[in-house]
Design a protein around this motif. Structure first.
Motif, PDB file in Angstrom:
ATOM      1  N   ILE A   1     -41.680  -5.415  22.846  1.00  0.00           N
ATOM      2  CA  ILE A   1     -40.544  -4.490  22.908  1.00  0.00           C
ATOM      3  C   ILE A   1     -39.358  -5.075  22.137  1.00  0.00           C
ATOM      4  CG2 ILE A   1     -38.823  -3.432  24.442  1.00  0.00           C
ATOM      5  CD1 ILE A   1     -41.014  -3.298  26.601  1.00  0.00           C
ATOM      6  N   LEU A   2     -39.089  -6.374  22.363  1.00  0.00           N
ATOM      7  CA  LEU A   2     -37.961  -7.025  21.699  1.00  0.00           C
ATOM      8  C   LEU A   2     -38.146  -7.047  20.179  1.00  0.00           C
ATOM      9  CD1 LEU A   2     -37.465 -10.031  24.152  1.00  0.00           C
ATOM     10  CD2 LEU A   2     -35.892  -8.111  23.824  1.00  0.00           C
TER      11      LEU A   2
ATOM     12  N   GLU B   1     -22.590  -3.784  25.008  1.00  0.00           N
ATOM     13  CA  GLU B   1     -23.546  -3.404  26.044  1.00  0.00           C
ATOM     14  C   GLU B   1     -24.575  -4.505  26.296  1.00  0.00           C
ATOM     15  OE1 GLU B   1     -25.297   0.898  26.688  1.00  0.00           O
ATOM     16  OE2 GLU B   1     -26.566  -0.202  25.274  1.00  0.00           O
ATOM     17  N   LEU B   2     -24.827  -4.779  27.584  1.00  0.00           N
ATOM     18  CA  LEU B   2     -25.806  -5.793  27.969  1.00  0.00           C
ATOM     19  C   LEU B   2     -26.635  -5.302  29.144  1.00  0.00           C
ATOM     20  CD1 LEU B   2     -26.789  -8.819  27.608  1.00  0.00           C
ATOM     21  CD2 LEU B   2     -25.231  -9.347  29.494  1.00  0.00           C
ATOM     22  N   TYR B   3     -27.950  -5.433  29.015  1.00  0.00           N
ATOM     23  CA  TYR B   3     -28.855  -5.079  30.114  1.00  0.00           C
ATOM     24  C   TYR B   3     -29.243  -6.329  30.893  1.00  0.00           C
ATOM     25  CZ  TYR B   3     -29.332  -0.247  28.690  1.00  0.00           C
ATOM     26  OH  TYR B   3     -29.061   1.065  28.420  1.00  0.00           O
ATOM     27  N   VAL B   4     -29.266  -6.209  32.222  1.00  0.00           N
ATOM     28  CA  VAL B   4     -29.632  -7.315  33.099  1.00  0.00           C
ATOM     29  C   VAL B   4     -30.664  -6.830  34.106  1.00  0.00           C
ATOM     30  CG1 VAL B   4     -27.358  -8.396  32.865  1.00  0.00           C
ATOM     31  CG2 VAL B   4     -27.788  -6.857  34.798  1.00  0.00           C
ATOM     32  N   GLN B   5     -31.435  -7.764  34.649  1.00  0.00           N
ATOM     33  CA  GLN B   5     -32.366  -7.430  35.721  1.00  0.00           C
ATOM     34  C   GLN B   5     -31.588  -6.991  36.961  1.00  0.00           C
ATOM     35  OE1 GLN B   5     -33.934 -11.399  35.174  1.00  0.00           O
ATOM     36  NE2 GLN B   5     -36.023 -10.648  35.295  1.00  0.00           N
TER      37      GLN B   5
ATOM     38  N   ASP C   1     -37.592  -1.960  36.119  1.00  0.00           N
ATOM     39  CA  ASP C   1     -38.905  -1.990  35.477  1.00  0.00           C
ATOM     40  C   ASP C   1     -38.737  -2.291  33.991  1.00  0.00           C
ATOM     41  OD1 ASP C   1     -41.460  -1.484  34.426  1.00  0.00           O
ATOM     42  OD2 ASP C   1     -41.871   0.010  35.974  1.00  0.00           O
ATOM     43  N   LEU C   2     -39.479  -3.258  33.520  1.00  0.00           N
ATOM     44  CA  LEU C   2     -39.395  -3.630  32.103  1.00  0.00           C
ATOM     45  C   LEU C   2     -39.741  -2.460  31.186  1.00  0.00           C
ATOM     46  CD1 LEU C   2     -41.000  -7.165  32.339  1.00  0.00           C
ATOM     47  CD2 LEU C   2     -38.606  -6.660  31.827  1.00  0.00           C
ATOM     48  N   ASP C   3     -40.526  -1.502  31.698  1.00  0.00           N
ATOM     49  CA  ASP C   3     -40.887  -0.346  30.880  1.00  0.00           C
ATOM     50  C   ASP C   3     -39.664   0.493  30.525  1.00  0.00           C
ATOM     51  OD1 ASP C   3     -43.571  -1.030  30.913  1.00  0.00           O
ATOM     52  OD2 ASP C   3     -43.963   0.074  32.758  1.00  0.00           O
TER      53      ASP C   3
ATOM     54  N   THR D   1     -34.363 -13.419  43.225  1.00  0.00           N
ATOM     55  CA  THR D   1     -35.602 -12.982  43.874  1.00  0.00           C
ATOM     56  C   THR D   1     -36.717 -14.018  43.907  1.00  0.00           C
ATOM     57  OG1 THR D   1     -36.499 -12.055  41.835  1.00  0.00           O
ATOM     58  CG2 THR D   1     -35.106 -10.598  43.171  1.00  0.00           C
ATOM     59  N   GLY D   2     -36.677 -15.009  43.008  1.00  0.00           N
ATOM     60  CA  GLY D   2     -37.736 -16.022  42.972  1.00  0.00           C
ATOM     61  C   GLY D   2     -39.006 -15.564  42.292  1.00  0.00           C
ATOM     62  N   ARG D   3     -38.967 -14.397  41.656  1.00  0.00           N
ATOM     63  CA  ARG D   3     -40.162 -13.865  41.001  1.00  0.00           C
ATOM     64  C   ARG D   3     -40.430 -14.541  39.664  1.00  0.00           C
ATOM     65  NH1 ARG D   3     -37.692  -8.206  42.139  1.00  0.00           N
ATOM     66  NH2 ARG D   3     -38.166  -7.933  44.350  1.00  0.00           N
ATOM     67  N   VAL D   4     -41.684 -14.451  39.220  1.00  0.00           N
ATOM     68  CA  VAL D   4     -42.109 -15.002  37.931  1.00  0.00           C
ATOM     69  C   VAL D   4     -42.685 -13.868  37.093  1.00  0.00           C
ATOM     70  CG1 VAL D   4     -43.737 -16.553  36.792  1.00  0.00           C
ATOM     71  CG2 VAL D   4     -42.589 -17.288  38.883  1.00  0.00           C
ATOM     72  N   VAL D   5     -42.297 -13.811  35.827  1.00  0.00           N
ATOM     73  CA  VAL D   5     -42.895 -12.859  34.891  1.00  0.00           C
ATOM     74  C   VAL D   5     -44.177 -13.491  34.356  1.00  0.00           C
ATOM     75  CG1 VAL D   5     -42.589 -11.553  32.743  1.00  0.00           C
ATOM     76  CG2 VAL D   5     -40.618 -11.972  34.252  1.00  0.00           C
ATOM     77  N   GLU D   6     -45.292 -12.853  34.617  1.00  0.00           N
ATOM     78  CA  GLU D   6     -46.586 -13.418  34.212  1.00  0.00           C
ATOM     79  C   GLU D   6     -46.802 -13.297  32.699  1.00  0.00           C
ATOM     80  OE1 GLU D   6     -48.197 -15.258  36.122  1.00  0.00           O
ATOM     81  OE2 GLU D   6     -47.151 -14.744  37.981  1.00  0.00           O
ATOM     82  N   GLN D   7     -47.748 -14.067  32.189  1.00  0.00           N
ATOM     83  CA  GLN D   7     -47.931 -14.208  30.746  1.00  0.00           C
ATOM     84  C   GLN D   7     -48.163 -12.868  30.045  1.00  0.00           C
ATOM     85  OE1 GLN D   7     -47.380 -16.951  28.976  1.00  0.00           O
ATOM     86  NE2 GLN D   7     -47.739 -15.755  27.123  1.00  0.00           N
TER      87      GLN D   7
END
Length: 364
Positions: A171-172, A105-109, A132-134, A156-162
């Protein structure tokens, strides 16, 4: 025999001709390749007969040292050469990691990079997606994995902020699943910002990089940054696939970085790509105001939404010699979508305007 479809983007690249204005593939601009510097490096390398010989499975030592130095000095992620495995592009990295560590099993965005989806589907992994990361906290465990981009996510070109990166790392660390972080575009922030990867906050991780976007993709040289013990485990798989990545190509890149400042070259790339992005964005706002998007702060793509099914529009556009990628192919379940991805790096300003005008005419 299991039937697996080819990548949509590779099929599109095969289908286009000299008339086609292509916004489809994630192609760097070949006019920016540092040809003269690479000639100098190549001639120097050819003085050493070992450049055409078998070499270490983990990769050329000097190149691994230079990549490790980039992590330590640029990413604020202390790394040594033993924590780097050279791969034949990032695409091979997906394969090696999955075969070595992932069970089922693998989760992807959602949406996510089609090349990663293709690699994991071929290995018959059970791919599940999240928005959602939640959502991840209730889904991850020690027997599954997570694949994500945190810098200028493709498509999408999005950035995950700090702050969000730290939340993901928590979570990891709690769930202890394997984490694959794809850093293909991490060095192409238009303002030159380089962010600390999530992988730096979590040991059971793999950070992927490549020379494809920052020097030239034809070398097919990428890498995996991971703990030494995990590198050693992946070496078994690497050796079974191709023994080692091209000695010649690795040595050219190593010599190029020895003689020249790769970050001075990356500055040129960032500036050119930023100007192309602004021009394409201006064209969309002028000719197709119904196309809704946010201007990216880096990377190679504009991602937005039309008022109609983008897959059907892409087929009609290709008949008019304009190619782009509908978002449907970036969803693991191929769901219909109005969203689409446009590459701005490998077209001239004239081609960008003409292509967007053609799309506008098609929509009208």
């Amino acid at each position: 025999m299991k039937k697996v479809e080819r990548s949509y983007i590779r099929q599109i690249l095969d289908a286009i001709n000299e008339r086609t204005i292509s916004f489809a593939g994630g192609l760097p601009n070949e006019n920016l390749f540092p040809i003269e510097d690479l000639k100098v490096a190549t001639n120097k390398v050819l003085e050493n007969k070992l450049c055409l010989q078998y070499s270490k499975s983990q990769g050329v030592e000097g190149l691994r040292e230079k990549i490790a130095q980039i992590y330590t000095e640029k990413f604020d992620f202390p790394t040594n050469k033993d924590e780097i495995l050279i791969t034949t592009g990032s695409q091979q990295a997906f394969d090696i990691i999955a075969k070595s560590f992932l069970n089922k099993e693998l989760y992807v965005q959602r949406p996510t990079y089609i090349g990663a989806l293709s690699a994991y589907k071929v290995l018959d992994l059970d791919i599940k997606s999240f928005e959602d990361l939640d959502d991840l906290e209730n889904r991850l465990n020690t027997s599954n994995g997570l694949y994500a981009m945190s810098d200028f996510t493709n498509p999408t070109g999005r950035v995950v902020e700090q702050e969000r990166r730290e939340e993901v790392a928590k979570i990891l660390n709690k769930k202890q699943c394997y984490f694959i972080e794809d850093g293909a575009y991490s060095l192409i922030d238009f303002d030159g910002v380089i962010r600390k990867p999530i992988s730096a906050l979590y040991e059971k991780s793999f950070h992927l990089g490549s020379f494809s976007k920052i020097v030239a993709p034809g070398f097919r040289v990428g890498w995996i940054r991971a703990k030494k013990e995990m590198i050693e485990q992946m070496m078994v798989c690497k050796e079974a696939i191709d023994l080692h990545t091209s000695t010649f190509n690795q040595m050219i890149l190593n010599e190029y970085m020895e003689e020249f400042d790769v970050f001075e070259h990356i500055k040129l790339v960032r500036a050119e790509y930023q100007s192309k992005m602004k021009f394409m964005a201006d064209c969309f706002e002028k000719y197709i105001p119904s196309f809704k998007f946010e201007r990216p702060k880096g990377g190679m793509f504009i991602y937005g939404s039309f008022e109609e099914n983008s897959f059907e529009l892409a087929k009609k556009a290709l008949e008019q010699d304009v190619a782009f990628v509908p978002a449907k192919v970036f969803f693991h379940d191929n769901r219909d979508s109005k969203e689409a991805r446009f590459n701005f790096t490998n077209s001239t300003f004239e081609q960008i305007e003409e292509g967007v005008q053609k799309l506008a005419k098609l929509l009208s």
